[in-house]
Design a protein around this motif. Structure first.
Motif, short mmCIF file in Angstrom:
data_model
loop_
_atom_site.label_atom_id
_atom_site.label_comp_id
_atom_site.label_asym_id
_atom_site.label_seq_id
_atom_site.Cartn_x
_atom_site.Cartn_y
_atom_site.Cartn_z
N GLY A 159 0.82 -1.21 0.00
CA GLY A 159 0.00 0.00 0.00
C GLY A 159 0.85 1.25 0.00
N VAL A 179 -0.60 4.32 5.37
CA VAL A 179 -2.01 3.93 5.26
C VAL A 179 -2.44 3.01 6.40
CG1 VAL A 179 -2.13 4.21 2.76
CG2 VAL A 179 -1.47 1.99 3.73
N HIS A 232 -3.85 -5.30 -0.03
CA HIS A 232 -3.63 -3.91 -0.43
C HIS A 232 -4.40 -3.00 0.52
CE1 HIS A 232 -3.66 -0.76 -3.93
NE2 HIS A 232 -3.31 -0.24 -2.77
N VAL A 288 -5.55 0.57 1.99
CA VAL A 288 -5.84 1.91 1.47
C VAL A 288 -6.34 2.79 2.60
CG1 VAL A 288 -7.17 3.24 -0.23
CG2 VAL A 288 -6.47 0.88 -0.75
N PHE A 291 -7.17 9.15 -2.12
CA PHE A 291 -6.88 7.72 -1.96
C PHE A 291 -6.97 6.96 -3.29
CE2 PHE A 291 -11.52 7.61 -1.38
CZ PHE A 291 -11.88 6.46 -2.07
N GLN A 317 -3.72 7.21 -4.91
CA GLN A 317 -2.76 6.37 -4.19
C GLN A 317 -2.91 4.91 -4.59
OE1 GLN A 317 -3.19 7.14 0.01
NE2 GLN A 317 -2.16 9.11 -0.12
N VAL A 318 -4.15 4.47 -4.77
CA VAL A 318 -4.40 3.10 -5.23
C VAL A 318 -3.74 2.88 -6.59
CG1 VAL A 318 -6.17 1.49 -6.05
CG2 VAL A 318 -6.52 2.75 -3.92
#
Length: 416
Positions: free
Chosen positions: A217, A221, A294, A296, A303, A306-307
Motif C-alpha cells: 500500500g 495507510v 492492499h 488503502v 486515496f 494512491q491506489v
C-alpha cells in the motif's frame, strides 16, 4: 570521505534539533495536472518535509507547459522566490520533482541557499528511518547513485579562484578522485546487496511451503498497525511517512490455519528509481507472496490516486495478477460533505458517504472490506475474509492435510 558524502543528503543538523527550521516548497503545474492535484502533491511534500524534521512555511506554484530546463521555474517566479527568501531569511527550498544536476547547480547559484529536490528529501528520510544493516546498505547505495552525477555542484567554490595558475587542474582531479571513490563504493555496496539478496532468498526458501501474505500500500495507510493487530507483535508504527523501511515477517495462525505475514515498505508517488533498485530484496518479498493485502487509507482525499500508484508499481515489478484483498482502512477518520437539496453542482467523491462508496466499484468486489485497524472496527470480518483467501491457497498445497503444518519456522525475529 564517506561521512562527508553522506552528510550531503542531510537537510541540516538544525533541521533535526530545531523544530522551527523553515523551508519553502516549490512546484510546477503542467496542463495535464489539475489545481487540486497540485495542492494534494504539495500537501504530501509538506508531510515529507515535516517527517524530515523541518517546517514548510510557504508554497510557490507556477503554471508552465513544462518545467524550465535551466531553473525548473521561470525567471520571473524565480525572482519572486528569491525576494521572499531574503525578506523572511529562509535558507532551504524543496522542489516537488527530481531536479537535474544542471538545474540544481543553477538554482543554488541564483538562490544562494540550500536546494533540495523530492528525491533528495525522500533519501534523507530513508537514511533517518533505516534501522537494520540491510536497510542502511540499501539507502547508502541509493544515496551514492543519486550523488554521482551531481558531484560538480560540490566544487563550485573553485570558481572563485579564476586565473590562478594550476587551480583548475587540481580541482578537476579532485572531482575525478571523488568520482572514482564513489564508483568503487557503489560497486562494493552492490556486492554487499547481492550477498544480502542471496541470504534473504535462502531465508525465504527455508520458510517451506507455508502460504505467504504481503501487506502492500501507499506509505502511511496503516499497514504496520494492521500487522500488529493481526500478529499481536510490536512492529514500529507512527503517523509519519515511511515509518517502516525494514520488511518484517511474522507467523500468523487463524483457526489453526498458519501463514506468513510480511509488512513491507510503503509506496509513494515518484518513488526514486534509485530506491526501487536498492530495495530489490524488499520488493522480492512482494513478488514471492501468494496473496497481497492492499491497504488503502480511505480517509485520504486522494486515496484513489494512491491506489493507482500502488497498482502501477506492482505492474512494474510484474506482480499485479496475484489474488488481492482490498482493505479500505481508517473508516473512523472518513468524512464527507452531504449535498444540500438545492445544490445543483455535479456529485463528487467528497459528497459521498461511506455507504455510498460501498455501492461503487470499491464494494462490488467480494475480496474488499472496510475497516479501522486501530479501533478494530470490522476486524472479525476481515480475519474471516483473510482466512478464506489463505485457505484457498493452502488446500492446493496440502490437499490431504487438515491444516497440519511444520512449526519449526520461527518468524518472530525475521526482520529484513
Amino acid at each position: 570521505m564517506a561521512g562527508f558524502f553522506i552528510s550531503f543528503f542531510m537537510i541540516d543538523k538544525k533541521a533535526i534539533q530545531n523544530e522551527l527550521e523553515r523551508v519553502v516548497l516549490i512546484a510546477v503545474k503542467t496542463p495535464d495536472v489539475s489545481e487540486a492535484q497540485v495542492q494534494e502533491y504539495l500537501d504530501e511534500l509538506a508531510f515529507l518535509t515535516e517527517t524530515a524534521g523541518a517546517v514548510p512555511e510557504k508554497r510557490f506554484v507556477q503554471n508552465l507547459q513544462q518545467p524550465d530546463k535551466r531553473t525548473y521555474v521561470g525567471s520571473g517566479k524565480l525572482e519572486q522566490i528569491i525576494d521572499y527568501l531574503k525578506i523572511h531569511e529562509i535558507n532551504t527550498v524543496i522542489f516537488d520533482d527530481e531536479l537535474s544536476p544542471s538545474q540544481l547547480r543553477n538554482l543554488e547559484r541564483d538562490m544562494q541557499c540550500r536546494v533540495l529536490d523530492r528525491t533528495n528529501l525522500i533519501l534523507d528520510i530513508f537514511a533517518r528511518r533505516a534501522r537494520t544493516a540491510h536497510s542502511k546498505t540499501q539507502v547508502e547505495l541509493a544515496q551514492y547513485q543519486y550523488l554521482l552525477p551531481r558531484l560538480t555542484r560540490m566544487w563550485t567554490h573553485l570558481e572563485r579562484q579564476r586565473g590562478g595558475i594550476g587551480m583548475r587542474g587540481p580541482g578537476e582531479k579532485e572531482i575525478e578522485t571523488d568520482r572514482r571513490i564513489i564508483r568503487e563504493k557503489i560497486a562494493r555496496l552492490k556486492e554487499e546487496m547481492e550477498l544480502i539478496d542471496r541470504q534473504k532468498s535462502t531465508q525465504r526458501q527455508n520458510r517451506g511451503k507455508m502460504v505467504r501474505v504481503a501487506l502492500v500500500g501507499y506509505t502511511n495507510v496503516g499497514k504496520s498497525t494492521l500487522m500488529n493487530v493481526l500478529s499481536k507483535s510490536e512492529v514500529f508504527a507512527e503517523n509519519k511517512l515511511f515509518a517502516t523501511l525494514d520488511t518484517t515477517v511474522r507467523k500468523v495462525v487463524i483457526d489453526n490455519l498458519p501463514f506468513l505475514l510480511a509488512d513491507t515498505v510503503g509506496f509513494i508517488r515518484k518513488l526514486p528509481h534509485h530506491l526501487v533498485e536498492s530495495f530489490k530484496s524488499t520488493l522480492d518479498e512482494v513478488r514471492e507472496a501468494d496473496l497481497l493485502v492492499h491497504v488503502v487509507d480511505i480517509s485520504h482525499p486522494g486515496f484513489e490516486q494512491q491506489v493507482e500508484v500502488v497498482t502501477q508499481t506492482l505492474r512494474e515489478i510484474d506482480d499485479s495478477d496475484k489474488p488481492t484483498i482490498m482493505v479500505f482502512n481508517k473508516i473512523d477518520a472518513y468524512s464527507f460533505k452531504p449535498k444540500q437539496a438545492d445544490d445543483l453542482t455535479p456529485l463528487t467523491r467528497e459528497n459521498l458517504s461511506l455507504d455510498d462508496l460501498k455501492q461503487t466499484w470499491m464494494g462490488k468486489n467480494p475480496s474488499t472490506i472496510f475497516i479501522s485497524a486501530i479501533n478494530k472496527v470490522n476486524f472479525v470480518e476481515f480475519r474471516n475474509l483473510l482466512y478464506q483467501e489463505v485457505k484457498k491457497i493452502h488446500v492446493t498445497r496440502f490437499p490431504f492435510n487438515d491444516f497440519l503444518y511444520d512449526d519449526s519456522y520461527d518468524a518472530e525475529n525475521d526482520v529484513e
